[in-house]
Scaffold this motif. Structure first.
Motif, PDB file in Angstrom:
ATOM      1  N   GLU A 140     -10.239   3.224  -1.282  1.00  0.00           N
ATOM      2  CA  GLU A 140      -8.887   2.743  -1.563  1.00  0.00           C
ATOM      3  C   GLU A 140      -7.907   3.056  -0.432  1.00  0.00           C
ATOM      4  OE1 GLU A 140      -8.024   3.481  -5.676  1.00  0.00           O
ATOM      5  OE2 GLU A 140      -5.872   3.241  -5.261  1.00  0.00           O
ATOM      6  N   GLU A 141      -8.024   4.261   0.155  1.00  0.00           N
ATOM      7  CA  GLU A 141      -7.053   4.636   1.196  1.00  0.00           C
ATOM      8  C   GLU A 141      -7.255   3.853   2.502  1.00  0.00           C
ATOM      9  OE1 GLU A 141      -9.276   6.614  -0.341  1.00  0.00           O
ATOM     10  OE2 GLU A 141      -9.722   8.398   0.860  1.00  0.00           O
ATOM     11  N   PHE A 142      -8.404   3.193   2.652  1.00  0.00           N
ATOM     12  CA  PHE A 142      -8.623   2.372   3.841  1.00  0.00           C
ATOM     13  C   PHE A 142      -7.995   0.981   3.695  1.00  0.00           C
ATOM     14  CE2 PHE A 142     -12.845   4.657   5.155  1.00  0.00           C
ATOM     15  CZ  PHE A 142     -12.107   5.779   5.496  1.00  0.00           C
ATOM     16  N   ALA A 143      -7.573   0.645   2.462  1.00  0.00           N
ATOM     17  CA  ALA A 143      -7.106  -0.725   2.198  1.00  0.00           C
ATOM     18  C   ALA A 143      -5.851  -1.077   3.006  1.00  0.00           C
ATOM     19  CB  ALA A 143      -6.838  -0.910   0.707  1.00  0.00           C
ATOM     20  N   VAL A 144      -5.101  -0.055   3.479  1.00  0.00           N
ATOM     21  CA  VAL A 144      -3.880  -0.354   4.240  1.00  0.00           C
ATOM     22  C   VAL A 144      -4.197  -0.973   5.603  1.00  0.00           C
ATOM     23  CG1 VAL A 144      -2.375   1.340   3.157  1.00  0.00           C
ATOM     24  CG2 VAL A 144      -3.792   2.029   5.082  1.00  0.00           C
ATOM     25  N   TRP A 145      -5.394  -0.698   6.142  1.00  0.00           N
ATOM     26  CA  TRP A 145      -5.738  -1.289   7.450  1.00  0.00           C
ATOM     27  C   TRP A 145      -6.964  -2.203   7.401  1.00  0.00           C
ATOM     28  CZ3 TRP A 145     -10.559   0.314   8.931  1.00  0.00           C
ATOM     29  CH2 TRP A 145     -11.005   1.555   8.435  1.00  0.00           C
ATOM     30  N   MET A 146      -7.763  -2.073   6.336  1.00  0.00           N
ATOM     31  CA  MET A 146      -8.981  -2.890   6.209  1.00  0.00           C
ATOM     32  C   MET A 146      -8.612  -4.225   5.549  1.00  0.00           C
ATOM     33  SD  MET A 146     -12.444  -2.675   6.450  1.00  0.00           S
ATOM     34  CE  MET A 146     -12.705  -0.919   6.466  1.00  0.00           C
ATOM     35  N   LEU A 147      -8.470  -5.281   6.343  1.00  0.00           N
ATOM     36  CA  LEU A 147      -7.991  -6.549   5.786  1.00  0.00           C
ATOM     37  C   LEU A 147      -9.122  -7.370   5.171  1.00  0.00           C
ATOM     38  CD1 LEU A 147      -5.472  -7.491   8.633  1.00  0.00           C
ATOM     39  CD2 LEU A 147      -5.108  -6.099   6.588  1.00  0.00           C
ATOM     40  N   ARG A 148     -10.264  -7.442   5.862  1.00  0.00           N
ATOM     41  CA  ARG A 148     -11.416  -8.196   5.339  1.00  0.00           C
ATOM     42  C   ARG A 148     -12.692  -7.521   5.806  1.00  0.00           C
ATOM     43  NH1 ARG A 148      -8.515 -12.494   7.214  1.00  0.00           N
ATOM     44  NH2 ARG A 148      -9.813 -12.768   9.056  1.00  0.00           N
ATOM     45  N   LEU A 149     -13.646  -7.360   4.891  1.00  0.00           N
ATOM     46  CA  LEU A 149     -14.927  -6.741   5.248  1.00  0.00           C
ATOM     47  C   LEU A 149     -16.046  -7.757   5.057  1.00  0.00           C
ATOM     48  CD1 LEU A 149     -16.471  -4.144   6.048  1.00  0.00           C
ATOM     49  CD2 LEU A 149     -16.638  -3.622   3.596  1.00  0.00           C
ATOM     50  N   ARG A 150     -16.911  -7.882   6.062  1.00  0.00           N
ATOM     51  CA  ARG A 150     -18.012  -8.844   5.992  1.00  0.00           C
ATOM     52  C   ARG A 150     -19.303  -8.156   6.433  1.00  0.00           C
ATOM     53  NH1 ARG A 150     -14.661 -11.469   3.860  1.00  0.00           N
ATOM     54  NH2 ARG A 150     -13.651 -13.412   4.485  1.00  0.00           N
ATOM     55  N   ASP A 151     -20.456  -8.694   5.961  1.00  0.00           N
ATOM     56  CA  ASP A 151     -21.717  -8.224   6.532  1.00  0.00           C
ATOM     57  C   ASP A 151     -22.288  -9.319   7.410  1.00  0.00           C
ATOM     58  OD1 ASP A 151     -24.220  -9.646   5.247  1.00  0.00           O
ATOM     59  OD2 ASP A 151     -22.813  -9.316   3.609  1.00  0.00           O
ATOM     60  N   ALA A 152     -23.015  -8.905   8.438  1.00  0.00           N
ATOM     61  CA  ALA A 152     -23.628  -9.848   9.377  1.00  0.00           C
ATOM     62  C   ALA A 152     -25.117  -9.905   9.079  1.00  0.00           C
ATOM     63  CB  ALA A 152     -23.390  -9.401  10.813  1.00  0.00           C
ATOM     64  N   VAL A 161      -9.173  -5.754  10.966  1.00  0.00           N
ATOM     65  CA  VAL A 161      -8.307  -4.616  10.643  1.00  0.00           C
ATOM     66  C   VAL A 161      -6.904  -4.817  11.210  1.00  0.00           C
ATOM     67  CG1 VAL A 161     -10.276  -3.036  10.642  1.00  0.00           C
ATOM     68  CG2 VAL A 161      -8.915  -3.292  12.729  1.00  0.00           C
ATOM     69  N   ASP A 162      -5.956  -4.073  10.633  1.00  0.00           N
ATOM     70  CA  ASP A 162      -4.601  -4.001  11.184  1.00  0.00           C
ATOM     71  C   ASP A 162      -4.561  -2.783  12.092  1.00  0.00           C
ATOM     72  OD1 ASP A 162      -1.979  -3.633  11.795  1.00  0.00           O
ATOM     73  OD2 ASP A 162      -1.255  -3.614   9.729  1.00  0.00           O
ATOM     74  N   ARG A 163      -4.608  -3.022  13.396  1.00  0.00           N
ATOM     75  CA  ARG A 163      -4.722  -1.906  14.341  1.00  0.00           C
ATOM     76  C   ARG A 163      -3.510  -0.991  14.311  1.00  0.00           C
ATOM     77  NH1 ARG A 163      -8.479  -2.503  19.463  1.00  0.00           N
ATOM     78  NH2 ARG A 163      -7.661  -0.425  19.781  1.00  0.00           N
ATOM     79  N   THR A 164      -2.365  -1.549  13.926  1.00  0.00           N
ATOM     80  CA  THR A 164      -1.159  -0.709  13.912  1.00  0.00           C
ATOM     81  C   THR A 164      -1.196   0.294  12.760  1.00  0.00           C
ATOM     82  OG1 THR A 164       0.049  -2.265  12.520  1.00  0.00           O
ATOM     83  CG2 THR A 164       0.221  -2.588  14.900  1.00  0.00           C
ATOM     84  N   ALA A 165      -2.055   0.045  11.777  1.00  0.00           N
ATOM     85  CA  ALA A 165      -2.087   0.916  10.592  1.00  0.00           C
ATOM     86  C   ALA A 165      -3.271   1.866  10.588  1.00  0.00           C
ATOM     87  CB  ALA A 165      -2.110   0.057   9.323  1.00  0.00           C
ATOM     88  N   ILE A 166      -4.152   1.778  11.586  1.00  0.00           N
ATOM     89  CA  ILE A 166      -5.325   2.664  11.631  1.00  0.00           C
ATOM     90  C   ILE A 166      -5.064   3.760  12.666  1.00  0.00           C
ATOM     91  CG2 ILE A 166      -6.559   1.110  13.236  1.00  0.00           C
ATOM     92  CD1 ILE A 166      -9.156   2.044  11.930  1.00  0.00           C
ATOM     93  N   THR A 167      -5.169   5.017  12.229  1.00  0.00           N
ATOM     94  CA  THR A 167      -4.873   6.122  13.144  1.00  0.00           C
ATOM     95  C   THR A 167      -6.148   6.588  13.848  1.00  0.00           C
ATOM     96  OG1 THR A 167      -5.306   7.822  11.484  1.00  0.00           O
ATOM     97  CG2 THR A 167      -3.059   6.924  11.578  1.00  0.00           C
ATOM     98  N   ALA A 168      -5.964   7.270  14.980  1.00  0.00           N
ATOM     99  CA  ALA A 168      -7.111   7.798  15.735  1.00  0.00           C
ATOM    100  C   ALA A 168      -7.873   8.803  14.880  1.00  0.00           C
ATOM    101  CB  ALA A 168      -6.619   8.450  17.023  1.00  0.00           C
TER     102      ALA A 168
END
Ligand SMILES: [Mg+2]
Length: 284
Positions: A140-152, A161-168
């Motif tokens: 749940e806490e990843f939902a702020v930066w994880m916009l869409r998840l896919r498998d290959a 992802v939203d790069r501005t919302a994912i911290t180092a």
């Protein structure tokens, strides 16, 4: 396959190159800094859902087509085979291409079943199941930066992802968690990749080099997923942008471009061409 292509013999130089952000560039990755009037002429390199989404300079397109017609040129990509087939790569159909980050080898455009079986056997005993990694990414806490998840192709995962919302800190924590389970993490532009350690571009490079007669190799790439390939090849090229630029990756056989973005792509094609010409055995 172009029937007029002359046969390439064993022992000739083999050029391996990543595609996205190494040779081909989305609008956000062009880095067309400087005066607009000095910008290079561009050519569309990919159409998706009726819209152009990737570009290469006109000069690089011409040079790459010439390189692919006269030397062994092997495209290498983390894209799925379907995503790879959308790319408008100049020159004849490559004898070999590597997709799925090394999980798939295409021979004359057709999936090589022996390689697929070998990779599946390696993954079965060396990495946590894809579902376990997917569950972690859906926290749940990843939902702020994880916009869409896919498998290959059920082999690995990638997320927009939203790069501005994912911290180092979050990225480092996720990288460590995945590493303990036999998976690697790579952040490229707006895409985050989670790939099992058993699927690598450099293992596929070694296999294709063997099949093409074991000639000298050059590899080009921009991301952490390309690092092993750049270390394994006899010569390497990378652009002055991307993950490997951010980490300052360098080694004795590596040349870094002076430009960034689509101009760096053209520098890389020129570098590949001059190396392949120089490394070719004399016909005399
Ligand atoms: Mg790339």
């Amino acid at each position: 396959m172009d029937a007029t292509r002359p046969p390439l013999t064993a022992g000739r130089p083999i050029v391996f190159s990543d595609l996205d952000r190494t040779l081909f560039f989305s609008l956000n990755a062009l880095y067309l800094d400087g005066e607009d009037a000095d910008a290079p002429a561009l050519r569309v390199a990919e159409i998706h859902e009726g819209r152009p989404i990737a570009y290469i300079t006109v000069a690089a397109h011409e040079l790459l087509g010439d390189l692919a017609a006269t030397h062994h040129f092997v495209p290498v990509t983390t894209r799925t085979s379907a995503q790879y087939r959308r790319m408008l790569i100049p020159g004849p159909l490559p004898r070999y291409a590597i997709t799925g980050n090394g999980g798939t080898i295409l021979r004359d455009g057709v999936v090589d079943g022996d390689w697929t079986a070998r990779i599946d056997a390696i993954l079965a005993c060396s990495a946590a199941p894809l579902e376990e990694i997917a569950r972690e990414l859906r926290r749940e806490e990843f939902a702020v930066w994880m916009l869409r998840l896919r498998d290959a192709e059920k082999r690995f995962l990638y997320a927009v992802v939203d790069r501005t919302a994912i911290t180092a800190e979050v990225l480092d924590g996720l990288t460590d968690w995945c590493h303990e389970r036999g998976w690697a993490v790579s952040l490229q532009g707006r895409k985050l990749y989670c790939v099992p350690h058993g699927i690598t571009k450099h293992d596929a490079l070694a296999e294709v080099a063997l099949r093409l007669g074991g000639g000298p190799t050059l590899a080009a790439g921009d991301s952490l997923l390309d690092q092993g390939m750049l270390l394994a090849a006899d010569r390497a090229l990378r652009p002055a942008h991307g993950e490997l630029e951010s980490t300052g990756f360098t080694h004795g056989k590596l040349t870094v471009t002076t430009g960034r973005g689509v101009r760096a792509g053209e520098e890389i094609v020129r570098g590949m061409r001059s190396w392949a010409d120089a490394a070719s055995p004399s016909d005399c």
